[in-house]
Design an enzyme around this catalytic site. Structure first.
Site, PDB file in Angstrom:
ATOM      1  N   PRO A   1       0.826  -1.209   0.000  1.00 46.76           N
ATOM      2  CA  PRO A   1       0.000   0.000   0.000  1.00 46.76           C
ATOM      3  C   PRO A   1       0.862   1.263   0.000  1.00 46.76           C
ATOM      4  CG  PRO A   1      -0.821  -1.582   1.603  1.00 46.76           C
ATOM      5  CD  PRO A   1       0.495  -2.108   1.118  1.00 46.76           C
ATOM      6  N   GLU A   2       0.420   2.249  -0.757  1.00 49.07           N
ATOM      7  CA  GLU A   2       1.154   3.509  -0.813  1.00 49.07           C
ATOM      8  C   GLU A   2       0.581   4.489   0.209  1.00 49.07           C
ATOM      9  OE1 GLU A   2       2.318   4.774  -4.729  1.00 49.07           O
ATOM     10  OE2 GLU A   2       1.971   2.789  -5.568  1.00 49.07           O
TER      11      GLU A   2
ATOM     12  N   LYS B   1       4.363   5.420   4.518  1.00 53.66           N
ATOM     13  CA  LYS B   1       3.711   4.110   4.563  1.00 53.66           C
ATOM     14  C   LYS B   1       3.559   3.590   5.990  1.00 53.66           C
ATOM     15  CE  LYS B   1       5.430   2.876  -0.036  1.00 53.66           C
ATOM     16  NZ  LYS B   1       6.133   1.876  -0.857  1.00 53.66           N
TER      17      LYS B   1
ATOM     18  N   ARG C   1      11.151  -3.713  -8.301  1.00 58.03           N
ATOM     19  CA  ARG C   1       9.761  -3.624  -8.743  1.00 58.03           C
ATOM     20  C   ARG C   1       9.707  -3.293 -10.232  1.00 58.03           C
ATOM     21  NH1 ARG C   1       6.259  -2.577  -4.621  1.00 58.03           N
ATOM     22  NH2 ARG C   1       4.687  -3.309  -6.103  1.00 58.03           N
TER      23      ARG C   1
END
Length: 268
Positions: free
Chosen positions: A2-3, A52, A256
């Site tokens: 989650p950002e 975060k 990523r």
């Protein structure tokens, strides 16, 4: 993972449910049981987020803080029992929130909270954020701007989606070294994040396409993806760019998948 907008939304939702209460705190899974017992029944002092990270304050002066980092598989659900025993359960009356699979769930002091935040870069969702702090780290670095945007010590709360999308929206080559990035380009990236991320908090999803590129405006099908939201390049590898029609590319950067358009993103 989650950002930052997700953590800010969770903080808002937690405050909406538990503000003004003395919630019951438990650890059905047992791994947080000792710390939960210290917080159980204490006044709710408020939830807040930075990047975060999520912080839950308890006590009349917020003397006790639960520090949460969801990591890759963590989730926090409201009024919806989890399939497996929760690490943390917060409840009052008929309402509850359950935390499962976090990277971090720890009871810390206010001083330790300050130390956690001190290791992070500015958060675009916070009114007191200073983009100059991030710029000082960026323009001295030989790393690519795509790598630097994923470094939480440079800028807090940015993940893979916002990284790819703000670079595309500002036509910036993601492999431009921080030391070669123009200051005006950095300020444009920051300004874009300051505008986009509050919309992510409000809508609880990431939408980055401009009005002229929405499905309705272009006569195309809406995006179908578990992450939701209309985007330009994220997870659109090998599909045509919504602006120029070129094939969207992908490459692993900082562990990523990075997505970009080689035709649109030439600016350094």
């Amino acid at each position: 993972m989650p950002e930052g907008h997700t953590l800010r939304r969770l903080a808002q939702d937690l405050n909406a449910v538990f503000a003004g209460t003395r919630p019951r705190i438990s650890s059905p899974q047992g791994r947080f049981a000792d710390s939960a017992a210290l917080v159980d029944g204490q006044p709710w002092a408020g939830a807040d987020s930075y990047g975060k990270h999520l912080f839950l304050g308890f006590g009349d002066r917020s003397e006790l803080v639960i520090h949460i980092h969801l990591g890759l598989i963590g989730s926090l659900r409201f009024d919806q029992p989890l399939a497996a025993p929760a690490r943390l359960r917060i409840e009052v009356d008929e309402h509850f929130a359950e935390l499962r699979g976090p990277q971090t769930c720890a009871l810390i002091t206010p001083a330790e909270l300050v130390a956690v935040v001190a290791r992070l870069g500015p958060d675009p969702l916070r009114a007191d954020a200073d983009p100059e702090i991030a710029w000082q780290r960026i323009h001295r670095s030989g790393k690519s701007i795509a790598a630097l945007l994923m470094d939480q010590s440079v800028i807090a709360g940015i993940g893979n989606v916002y990284r790819a999308e703000v670079l595309f929206r500002n036509r910036i080559n993601p492999f431009t070294a921080g030391s070669r990035l123009k200051r005006t380009s950095w300020l444009a990236i920051w300004s874009d994040l300051v505008q986009l991320m509050p919309l992510g908090v409000r809508d609880n999803r990431i939408d980055t396409v401009r009005p002229e590129h929405t499905p309705e405006a272009m006569g195309r099908d809406p995006r179908v993806d578990d992450h939701g939201g209309e985007v330009y390049v994220y997870r659109r590898n090998d599909l045509p760019c919504l602006v120029c029609g070129s094939r969207i590319r992908t490459k692993v950067v900082e562990g990523r998948n990075l997505f970009w358009c080689g035709n649109c993103q030439r600016r350094s």
